[in-house]
Design a protein around this motif. Structure first.
Motif, PDB file in Angstrom:
ATOM      1  N   GLU A 209       0.832  -1.207   0.000  1.00 22.00           N
ATOM      2  CA  GLU A 209       0.000   0.000   0.000  1.00 22.00           C
ATOM      3  C   GLU A 209       0.870   1.261   0.000  1.00 22.00           C
ATOM      4  N   SER A 210       1.991   1.196   0.702  1.00 25.84           N
ATOM      5  CA  SER A 210       2.888   2.352   0.776  1.00 25.84           C
ATOM      6  C   SER A 210       3.589   2.577  -0.553  1.00 25.84           C
ATOM      7  N   TYR A 211       3.965   1.493  -1.226  1.00 25.73           N
ATOM      8  CA  TYR A 211       4.545   1.631  -2.575  1.00 25.73           C
ATOM      9  C   TYR A 211       3.538   2.285  -3.514  1.00 25.73           C
ATOM     10  N   GLU A 212       2.284   1.815  -3.414  1.00 25.87           N
ATOM     11  CA  GLU A 212       1.241   2.359  -4.290  1.00 25.87           C
ATOM     12  C   GLU A 212       1.059   3.858  -4.055  1.00 25.87           C
ATOM     13  N   LYS A 213       1.021   4.252  -2.786  1.00 22.27           N
ATOM     14  CA  LYS A 213       0.849   5.662  -2.442  1.00 22.27           C
ATOM     15  C   LYS A 213       2.053   6.492  -2.904  1.00 22.27           C
ATOM     16  N   TYR A 214       3.246   5.964  -2.638  1.00 24.59           N
ATOM     17  CA  TYR A 214       4.461   6.705  -3.016  1.00 24.59           C
ATOM     18  C   TYR A 214       4.540   6.874  -4.535  1.00 24.59           C
ATOM     19  N   ASP A 215       4.288   5.811  -5.273  1.00 25.28           N
ATOM     20  CA  ASP A 215       4.383   5.890  -6.730  1.00 25.28           C
ATOM     21  C   ASP A 215       3.317   6.813  -7.321  1.00 25.28           C
ATOM     22  N   LYS A 216       2.158   6.832  -6.676  1.00 26.50           N
ATOM     23  CA  LYS A 216       1.095   7.724  -7.154  1.00 26.50           C
ATOM     24  C   LYS A 216       1.496   9.183  -6.989  1.00 26.50           C
ATOM     25  N   GLU A 217       2.235   9.464  -5.915  1.00 28.26           N
ATOM     26  CA  GLU A 217       2.641  10.845  -5.627  1.00 28.26           C
ATOM     27  C   GLU A 217       3.970  11.223  -6.278  1.00 28.26           C
TER      28      GLU A 217
END
Length: 430
Positions: A209-217
């Motif tokens: 979930e943190s990878y997803e959030k970081y990559d989105k930002e």
């Protein structure tokens, strides 16, 4: 003459040191008799004097006194164990063998207190504080390269400290996660995931979930790392539905649709009666058949993919008929097909006999698909309405289903039903 002065100065210096050292001795005496006020006053004085400050005996005395004060009603609210534990940490780093048994006992107590305070801070949503407390618990565990407590109490403490330290590191990652600091979570989990104690399903989910959030930002900056972590999580927990869904989203996001489709088809082949797997595969087929960008050409096998979507979602609904999201998804397949027929109808501008026949044929096909869509759509709405309250992601599905039904009823001249749906939408704030 000069030599004599130097001797006198040296003697004076030694005397001053002895004079100050008596406060350390007095503090320990008062500690033994539980004279806490006097013990604290003496050790505080010794701890700031240049002659005794930082010396092993002083560090030890302040450590044991302040840690013991934690259990005295007058002092416990001020958490003196923290200051005492820090003195013991300094002593352990400066002179590891100094009164090792006593120091280890105080350090163990301090580690447990820091850990408990970290948990309490987390529960109170004081995430930054929780991280700082947990850092100290981990620091104590790591003294001596993580082996300081191997022989303490015949080794009985070491394994418990290993578990507590691993739990503390996991809790730090969760605090960072709660704070929305995805980059920090990624660093923390990646640093501990090789530890068998920390290698858990929940930690992998937080990491993904943190990878997803970081990559989105950050413009997909860690896409390669995210894909690798996703593959690792799936290998570790091949049957977990949450990780499967996250893998699906990650592969889809990164254009790995061929890999994703193969994985999902294999999953369904292994578990043909798994409603979730059939649902996910059906959604994927439909997604591949209908690109988000309307300017993008449909794949050559779009019709085949929609047929497969129908089959997979129909199976999911058959396996779980009361699942509203499954019913809504199946309805959307028929609605999409009807919409495409409607688009073709709009392209017919002529009024010749051939044009009119083509138009009527398309209209019949469109209406047939709309009628098919009504059945699962109405079922989804009925299930949601029976709940009395629709929350979270279900709200979006519910509203979208109602909106599609309203349009179907309007096009098929089911005026009363269209009005009924419009009122529901209005009441729900859509």
């Amino acid at each position: 003459m000069k030599k004599a002065l130097l001797v006198v100065a040296a003697v004076g210096l030694t005397y001053a040191g002895v004079a100050q050292d008596k406060y350390v001795t007095s503090a320990l005496t008062n500690y033994n008799t539980k004279s806490w006020d006097d013990a604290k006053a003496d050790i505080d004085r010794a701890a700031v004097n240049p002659e005794t400050k930082g010396k092993p005996k002083t560090l030890y005395a302040k450590g044991v006194i302040y840690v013991a004060m934690q259990q005295v009603d007058k002092y416990k609210a001020g958490n003196p164990y923290r200051e005492g534990t820090q003195e013991m940490i300094k002593l352990a780093e400066l002179k590891p063998d100094y009164k090792a048994e006593d120091v280890n006992g105080a350090l163990l107590f301090g580690a447990m207190m820091y850990f408990n305070d970290g948990i309490n801070a987390y529960n109170d949503k004081k995430y930054a504080e929780s991280i700082e407390y947990m850092k100290n618990a981990v620091k104590i565990h790591n003294l001596g390269g993580g082996h300081r407590f191997d022989k303490f109490m015949e080794g009985m403490v070491s394994k418990k400290l290993d578990t507590m330290s691993a739990s503390a590191e996991t809790q730090m990652a969760r605090s960072a996660y709660a704070m929305g600091n995805s980059e920090e979570v990624i660093k923390m989990i990646n640093s501990i995931k090789t530890n068998p104690i920390c290698r858990t399903k929940d930690n992998y989910i937080i990491l993904l979930e943190s990878y997803e959030k970081y990559d989105k930002e950050n413009a997909n900056k860690m896409a390669a790392e995210e894909l690798a972590a996703t593959a690792e999580a799936r290998a570790a927990y091949p049957d977990d539905p949450n990780i499967k869904n996250m893998e699906m989203n990650t592969l889809m996001k990164n254009g790995k649709t061929t890999d994703l489709l193969k994985k999902m088809e294999d999953d369904v082949a292994k578990e043909p009666n798994n409603a979730d797997l059939n649902f996910n595969l059906g959604v994927l087929y439909q997604t591949l058949a209908t690109p988000k960008d309307t300017k993008e050409k449909k794949p050559a096998n779009a019709a085949e993919l929609m047929t497969k979507a129908d089959v997979s979602l129909s199976r999911a609904v058959k396996l779980a008929p009361e699942n509203p999201s499954y019913n809504s998804a199946l309805g959307s397949v028929y609605y999409q097909l009807a919409y495409e027929y409607n688009e073709q109808m709009n392209l017919i501008t002529g009024t010749s006999t051939a044009d009119n026949k083509k138009y009527d044929d398309l209209k019949a096909k469109r209406d047939a698909q709309f009628n098919k869509a009504m059945v699962p759509y109405e079922k989804a709405v009925a299930v949601y309405d029976a709940r009395g309250k629709v929350e979270g992601n279900d709200q979006d599905i519910y509203h979208q289903t109602l909106d599609c039904l309203k349009q179907i009823y309007s096009i098929l001249n089911k005026t009363d039903k269209a009005k009924e749906i419009a009122e529901k939408l209005q009441k729900s704030g859509w």
